[in-house]
Enzyme design. Structure first.
Site, PDB file in Angstrom:
ATOM      1  N   LEU A 200       7.207  20.623   2.752  1.00 15.63           N
ATOM      2  CA  LEU A 200       6.623  19.845   3.850  1.00 15.63           C
ATOM      3  C   LEU A 200       6.992  18.379   3.683  1.00 15.63           C
ATOM      4  O   LEU A 200       6.820  17.825   2.601  1.00 15.63           O
ATOM      5  CB  LEU A 200       5.092  19.946   3.842  1.00 15.63           C
ATOM      6  CG  LEU A 200       4.424  21.267   4.194  1.00 15.63           C
ATOM      7  CD1 LEU A 200       2.926  21.152   3.941  1.00 15.63           C
ATOM      8  CD2 LEU A 200       4.687  21.620   5.649  1.00 15.63           C
ATOM      9  N   HIS A 201       7.486  17.765   4.745  1.00 11.05           N
ATOM     10  CA  HIS A 201       7.716  16.315   4.666  1.00 11.05           C
ATOM     11  C   HIS A 201       7.702  15.617   6.022  1.00 11.05           C
ATOM     12  O   HIS A 201       7.639  14.398   6.092  1.00 11.05           O
ATOM     13  CB  HIS A 201       9.061  16.022   3.971  1.00 11.05           C
ATOM     14  CG  HIS A 201      10.252  16.297   4.836  1.00 11.05           C
ATOM     15  ND1 HIS A 201      10.758  17.554   5.027  1.00 11.05           N
ATOM     16  CD2 HIS A 201      11.013  15.458   5.585  1.00 11.05           C
ATOM     17  CE1 HIS A 201      11.803  17.495   5.829  1.00 11.05           C
ATOM     18  NE2 HIS A 201      11.970  16.246   6.198  1.00 11.05           N
ATOM     19  N   ARG A 202       7.755  16.364   7.134  1.00 13.36           N
ATOM     20  CA  ARG A 202       7.811  15.725   8.447  1.00 13.36           C
ATOM     21  C   ARG A 202       6.537  14.935   8.729  1.00 13.36           C
ATOM     22  O   ARG A 202       5.431  15.417   8.461  1.00 13.36           O
ATOM     23  CB  ARG A 202       7.976  16.779   9.541  1.00 13.36           C
ATOM     24  CG  ARG A 202       9.285  17.545   9.474  1.00 13.36           C
ATOM     25  CD  ARG A 202      10.395  16.814  10.163  1.00 13.36           C
ATOM     26  NE  ARG A 202      11.657  17.540  10.009  1.00 13.36           N
ATOM     27  CZ  ARG A 202      12.830  17.064  10.371  1.00 13.36           C
ATOM     28  NH1 ARG A 202      12.912  15.870  10.910  1.00 13.36           N
ATOM     29  NH2 ARG A 202      13.920  17.760  10.188  1.00 13.36           N
TER      30      ARG A 202
END
Length: 374
Positions: A200-202
């Site tokens: 996850l990084h958005r």
């Protein structure tokens, strides 16, 4: 022929490596590698350059993190004197990060040709900073290297002349093909035989505390049936720390080098992600992928590949995951030209264009000479 490459974030390294390798085999080609330092971790960057066998950058601008405006401005101000000093024939930019659009803007204003590797991708979601970077970079580029047919169609719809568009395949897959045998030699390090791999990084997923909390609660539910392995992006880790959730049951890891992460992907039962590059890699590997976004700029991973876009719908996530665990995963196929040779095709195009330019310059000089004699 002098080619200058600009990289700024981890995905850029995997995209640039095959092009650097392919051009290194060509005679009379000089290459300069500029690392903007947009994303920089001394340990991780060094490992990435080593594993991908990329030479140390000739220039590191060291811009670091910051707001989009500040980061883009600092890259532009640092990159301009490098280009003026080095005088490349063409600058290659990769992907859709701030370094990509910043370098393209500098070159366009200086009259230096730009080649965009991974051109034509569109999510049609203007709330994504990356979408703005993609569209602006493509508009400024002279050579647009697309990974798939939808990229060509998007560019033509936007009025880009066909003779600027080159479908070459996916350079990310070049790196995967070359390093997959190495990855499969990696130790399993005590990981369970069956697991879901998560990234996850958005901003749309990690910046809003309620959205992030809902995703993490879903992961805790999933972990009851299937172990969850979660290498946590530094930005995501910072956001998680304030939520007060007990995540000890999950296998929380530090970010991993490329080869080790590739090994985890290949062995996973399913990958749950918001990363565009991972959607592509799982499609090639034949590993089911569930994308935690409402759209994707890589629709070919859905139409041909193993990717299913589930958005932030917890019910759909659980339903898709349940099918995968029961052995009813979506079957996919590998898109055309995702064969490990995209970097070589880019090198062929660049060499051909350079020869055409030299011949054109020579003809022009001859015509001038004839006119002077006359």
């Amino acid at each position: 022929m002098h080619i200058l490459h600009v990289v700024g974030a981890r995905p850029n390294f995997m995209k640039a490596a095959p092009v650097l390798h392919a051009l290194a085999k060509r005679p009379a080609v000089e290459q300069t590698l500029v690392h903007t330092g947009q994303h920089y971790d001394a340990n991780m960057s060094d490992v990435f350059f080593s594993q991908l066998q990329i030479p140390a950058p000739d220039v590191n601008l060291g811009v670091g993190s910051g707001s989009h405006a500040r980061q883009t401005a600092e890259i532009m101000s640092g990159f301009e004197p490098v280009v003026l000093e080095r005088k490349p024939d063409i600058v290659l930019v990769y992907g859709d990060v701030n370094s990509t659009v910043a370098a393209a803007l500098v070159c366009a204003k200086l009259g230096i040709r730009v080649g965009h590797v991974e051109a034509g991708l569109r999510s049609f979601d203007w709330s994504m900073p990356e979408e703005i970077n993609r569209v602006v970079t493509d508009r400024l580029s002279d050579c647009l290297f697309t990974p798939s047919e939808d990229g060509d169609a998007n560019l033509q719809h936007e009025g880009v002349p066909v003779d600027k568009i080159y479908r070459v395949g996916n350079v990310m897959i070049d790196s995967l093909v070359r390093l997959l045998p190495v990855a499969m030699q990696c130790s399993k390090n005590g990981f369970p035989e069956r697991y879901a791999l998560v990234t996850l990084h958005r901003p749309s997923n990690v910046d809003d505390s309620q959205t992030l909390k809902s995703i993490l609660e879903s992961l805790l539910e999933i972990n009851e049936d299937l172990d969850v392995v979660f290498p946590v992006h530094p930005r995501t880790r910072q956001r998680i720390s304030g939520l007060g959730l007990k995540l000890q049951k999950l296998h929380i890891l530090e970010p991993l080098p490329y080869v080790e992460f590739l090994a985890l992907q290949r062995r996973a039962v399913v990958v749950i992600t918001d990363s565009g590059g991972i959607q592509e890699e799982t499609t090639y590997l034949g590993v089911p992928c569930l994308t935690l976004r409402n759209n994707t700029e890589r629709p070919i991973t859905v139409s041909l590949g193993t990717n299913v876009v589930v958005g932030n719908d917890r019910k759909q996530l659980r339903s898709e995951l349940s099918g995968i665990v029961r052995g009813n995963a979506k079957k996919g196929s590998i898109p055309p030209l995702w064969d490990g040779h995209a970097g070589e095709r880019i090198a062929d195009v660049l060499q051909s264009l350079h020869i055409q330019t030299e011949n054109s310059s020579s003809d022009s000089a001859n015509r001038t000479a004839v006119r002077s004699v006359t």
